[in-house]
Design an enzyme around this catalytic site. Structure first.
Site, PDB file in Angstrom:
ATOM      1  N   GLU A  91       0.813  -1.204   0.000  1.00  0.00           N
ATOM      2  CA  GLU A  91       0.000   0.000   0.000  1.00  0.00           C
ATOM      3  C   GLU A  91       0.854   1.265   0.000  1.00  0.00           C
ATOM      4  O   GLU A  91       1.944   1.289   0.567  1.00  0.00           O
ATOM      5  CB  GLU A  91      -0.916   0.015   1.236  1.00  0.00           C
ATOM      6  CG  GLU A  91      -1.999  -1.040   1.138  1.00  0.00           C
ATOM      7  CD  GLU A  91      -2.995  -0.977   2.280  1.00  0.00           C
ATOM      8  OE1 GLU A  91      -4.161  -1.284   2.030  1.00  0.00           O
ATOM      9  OE2 GLU A  91      -2.618  -0.631   3.401  1.00  0.00           O
ATOM     10  N   CYS A 115       1.989  -2.139  15.942  1.00  0.00           N
ATOM     11  CA  CYS A 115       1.709  -1.638  14.606  1.00  0.00           C
ATOM     12  C   CYS A 115       0.935  -2.708  13.858  1.00  0.00           C
ATOM     13  O   CYS A 115       1.405  -3.822  13.688  1.00  0.00           O
ATOM     14  CB  CYS A 115       3.047  -1.327  13.925  1.00  0.00           C
ATOM     15  SG  CYS A 115       2.949  -0.914  12.204  1.00  0.00           S
ATOM     16  N   GLY A 157       6.842  -1.827   6.249  1.00  0.00           N
ATOM     17  CA  GLY A 157       8.184  -2.375   6.203  1.00  0.00           C
ATOM     18  C   GLY A 157       9.265  -1.548   6.857  1.00  0.00           C
ATOM     19  O   GLY A 157       9.039  -0.414   7.273  1.00  0.00           O
ATOM     20  N   GLU A 158      10.442  -2.142   6.950  1.00  0.00           N
ATOM     21  CA  GLU A 158      11.599  -1.491   7.551  1.00  0.00           C
ATOM     22  C   GLU A 158      12.624  -1.233   6.432  1.00  0.00           C
ATOM     23  O   GLU A 158      13.294  -2.160   5.977  1.00  0.00           O
ATOM     24  CB  GLU A 158      12.182  -2.416   8.648  1.00  0.00           C
ATOM     25  CG  GLU A 158      13.521  -1.993   9.196  1.00  0.00           C
ATOM     26  CD  GLU A 158      13.592  -0.519   9.575  1.00  0.00           C
ATOM     27  OE1 GLU A 158      12.791  -0.051  10.392  1.00  0.00           O
ATOM     28  OE2 GLU A 158      14.463   0.180   9.012  1.00  0.00           O
ATOM     29  N   SER A 190      12.255   6.475   7.111  1.00  0.00           N
ATOM     30  CA  SER A 190      11.976   6.274   8.532  1.00  0.00           C
ATOM     31  C   SER A 190      12.386   4.869   8.948  1.00  0.00           C
ATOM     32  O   SER A 190      12.062   3.897   8.270  1.00  0.00           O
ATOM     33  CB  SER A 190      10.476   6.473   8.774  1.00  0.00           C
ATOM     34  OG  SER A 190      10.158   6.185  10.111  1.00  0.00           O
ATOM     35  N   SER A 212      11.998   6.043  14.485  1.00  0.00           N
ATOM     36  CA  SER A 212      10.818   5.757  15.312  1.00  0.00           C
ATOM     37  C   SER A 212      11.304   5.421  16.707  1.00  0.00           C
ATOM     38  O   SER A 212      11.749   4.306  16.962  1.00  0.00           O
ATOM     39  CB  SER A 212      10.030   4.581  14.736  1.00  0.00           C
ATOM     40  OG  SER A 212       9.514   4.931  13.492  1.00  0.00           O
ATOM     41  N   ASN A 288      -2.802   5.748  17.021  1.00  0.00           N
ATOM     42  CA  ASN A 288      -4.040   5.424  16.285  1.00  0.00           C
ATOM     43  C   ASN A 288      -4.533   4.067  16.751  1.00  0.00           C
ATOM     44  O   ASN A 288      -3.875   3.059  16.519  1.00  0.00           O
ATOM     45  CB  ASN A 288      -3.755   5.358  14.779  1.00  0.00           C
ATOM     46  CG  ASN A 288      -3.311   6.694  14.234  1.00  0.00           C
ATOM     47  OD1 ASN A 288      -3.905   7.726  14.555  1.00  0.00           O
ATOM     48  ND2 ASN A 288      -2.264   6.687  13.437  1.00  0.00           N
ATOM     49  N   CYS A 331      -0.748   6.016  10.181  1.00  0.00           N
ATOM     50  CA  CYS A 331       0.455   5.322  10.628  1.00  0.00           C
ATOM     51  C   CYS A 331       0.091   4.012  11.308  1.00  0.00           C
ATOM     52  O   CYS A 331      -0.730   3.987  12.211  1.00  0.00           O
ATOM     53  CB  CYS A 331       1.222   6.158  11.638  1.00  0.00           C
ATOM     54  SG  CYS A 331       1.689   7.756  11.032  1.00  0.00           S
TER      55      CYS A 331
HETATM   56  N1  SAH Z   1       9.783   0.596   9.956  1.00  0.00           N
HETATM   57  C1  SAH Z   1       9.934   2.005   9.755  1.00  0.00           C
HETATM   58  C2  SAH Z   1       8.952   2.584   8.754  1.00  0.00           C
HETATM   59  C3  SAH Z   1       7.488   2.535   9.189  1.00  0.00           C
HETATM   60  S1  SAH Z   1       7.083   4.083   9.773  1.00  0.00           S
HETATM   61  C4  SAH Z   1       9.887   2.676  11.114  1.00  0.00           C
HETATM   62  O1  SAH Z   1       9.620   2.023  12.106  1.00  0.00           O
HETATM   63  O2  SAH Z   1      10.177   3.867  11.184  1.00  0.00           O
HETATM   64  C5  SAH Z   1       5.576   3.867  10.515  1.00  0.00           C
HETATM   65  C6  SAH Z   1       5.428   4.833  11.653  1.00  0.00           C
HETATM   66  O3  SAH Z   1       4.113   4.668  12.184  1.00  0.00           O
HETATM   67  C7  SAH Z   1       6.411   4.539  12.767  1.00  0.00           C
HETATM   68  O4  SAH Z   1       6.946   5.738  13.259  1.00  0.00           O
HETATM   69  C8  SAH Z   1       5.537   3.863  13.808  1.00  0.00           C
HETATM   70  O5  SAH Z   1       6.072   4.064  15.082  1.00  0.00           O
HETATM   71  C9  SAH Z   1       4.200   4.548  13.565  1.00  0.00           C
HETATM   72  N2  SAH Z   1       3.039   3.772  14.021  1.00  0.00           N
HETATM   73  C10 SAH Z   1       2.846   2.439  13.958  1.00  0.00           C
HETATM   74  N3  SAH Z   1       1.646   2.094  14.494  1.00  0.00           N
HETATM   75  C11 SAH Z   1       1.065   3.228  14.900  1.00  0.00           C
HETATM   76  C12 SAH Z   1      -0.173   3.555  15.492  1.00  0.00           C
HETATM   77  N4  SAH Z   1      -1.064   2.610  15.784  1.00  0.00           N
HETATM   78  N5  SAH Z   1      -0.439   4.841  15.777  1.00  0.00           N
HETATM   79  C13 SAH Z   1       0.436   5.820  15.452  1.00  0.00           C
HETATM   80  N6  SAH Z   1       1.612   5.589  14.862  1.00  0.00           N
HETATM   81  C14 SAH Z   1       1.927   4.311  14.600  1.00  0.00           C
END
Ligand code: SAH
Length: 342
Positions: A91, A115, A157-158, A190, A212, A288, A331
């Protein structure tokens, strides 16, 4: 099956052409057709000789991602569900800002405990061409006068676990000569903090770095992000302090603020202390919630107090309410519906 030409770097294409005694300047012409003019076939590349075009078409394709579904949020964000050639899905989310669009793209499927994206489990790395295609295809889709100028690799993904494909894709995305021409100041990668890969990202690209962070002590971060057991907080921050930052840039620290988990005033003060050796700014993202989640979003005043503590310590801290929540595009929500349907 023919190889997607977007998988090749400019240099690889030049070599391929030279092997066939075709002049190297043709590479730029071909790539400009693909990225600047959004060509779908080699046939339309009228300034490239007919024989060369035929030869290219025998060896390569110019693929687009199959658009399985698009959803539009009440706030205008648009989520694209793309089907990849092996039937997997990915996505991307197009986010309208005041004067431009930002596109959030994916690098693979994998993730953290809180997440929702992660709940699908790791599937595979995206190829370089698949990462580029998210940008190229969505750019082709946008009508109107507002331009797509910003790219954030914050989707599924990472990115640092797929670094060579990410670096390759970034090269094409930011190539102003024969690529998609985005300014590297407007591209952000990120990461959850894969320390050994950080400096390579800094050496091989000039994109913005976002980390993050999400916690200010190892116990909490271990619980939220299993990656912390391998790469703990103090080592991560140390690596950030040594990161080869482009002049006048700062590292963005993303901090999801979760009720009763990491939202105390002590956390805010500790965060300010931890970031002191680093040129940093902070994005506070209210959590979220989603069905089945153990976590909740703090009340607004708690979030504001957290932000003010950071501001009083001279940090730029911004509260980022994620867009697209009604279509699971915020996110941590990517691919959620799909996983539930499957
Ligand atoms: N793996 C990478 C890229 C994904 S970024 C990373 O971790 O940075 C996705 C972002 O969304 C991250 O900063 C993560 O902490 C945030 N995220 C994941 N689940 C979330 C949620 N339920 N509410 C708000 N932010 C969230």
């Amino acid at each position: 099956m023919l190889q997607d030409i977007k998988e090749l770097t400019k240099d690889q294409l030049i070599l391929w052409l030279e092997d066939r005694s075709i002049k190297s300047y043709r590479a730029k012409q071909i790539l400009m057709w693909i990225y600047l003019r959004q060509a779908d076939t080699f046939e339309v590349m009228t300034d490239v000789g007919k024989d060369i075009r035929k030869c290219l078409a025998r060896h390569f394709s110019i693929k687009r991602l199959e658009k399985e579904r698009t959803e539009i949020s009440q706030d205008g964000s648009k989520k694209f569900l793309f089907k990849l050639i092996d039937g997997k899905y990915v996505e991307s989310v197009l986010i309208p800002e005041k004067n431009h669009y930002t596109l959030c793209i994916s690098s693979q499927v994998q993730g953290c405990l809180f997440c929702l994206t992660a709940k699908g489990g790791f599937i595979r790395n995206l190829t370089k061409g698949e990462i580029i295609a998210q940008v190229r295809d969505v750019a082709n889709d946008i009508g109107g006068s507002k331009r797509l100028t910003n790219i954030v690799m914050m989707g599924m993904g990472e990115p640092l676990a797929n670094l060579s494909n990410v670096v390759g894709a970034v090269a094409t995305i930011t190539d102003s000569d024969a690529g998609l021409g985005f300014s590297s100041r407007r591209v952000t990668v990120s990461t959850s903090g894969l320390i050994p890969k950080l400096s390579q990202l800094g050496r091989e690209t000039a994109v913005n770095l976002a980390i993050s962070l999400n916690a200010t002590d190892n116990k909490t971060r271990d619980m939220l992000m299993p990656v912390n057991r391998k790469y703990p907080l103090e080592k991560l921050l140390d690596a950030c302090a040594r990161y080869p930052l482009v002049a006048r840039r700062r590292i963005t620290f993303e901090y999801i603020i979760i009720k009763g988990v990491n939202d105390s005033e002590e956390d805010a003060k500790r965060l300010a202390r931890l970031l002191r050796p680093i040129r940093a700014k902070v994005n506070l993202i209210p959590f979220n919630t989603f069905e089945g989640s153990d976590f909740e979003r703090p009340e607004e005043h708690v979030i504001l107090t957290f932000k003010e503590i950071l501001n009083n310590n001279n940090y730029t801290a911004v509260i980022r309410h994620s867009k697209g929540q009604d279509i699971s595009a915020a996110c941590g929500q990517l691919s959620a519906n799909l996983m539930r349907d499957a």
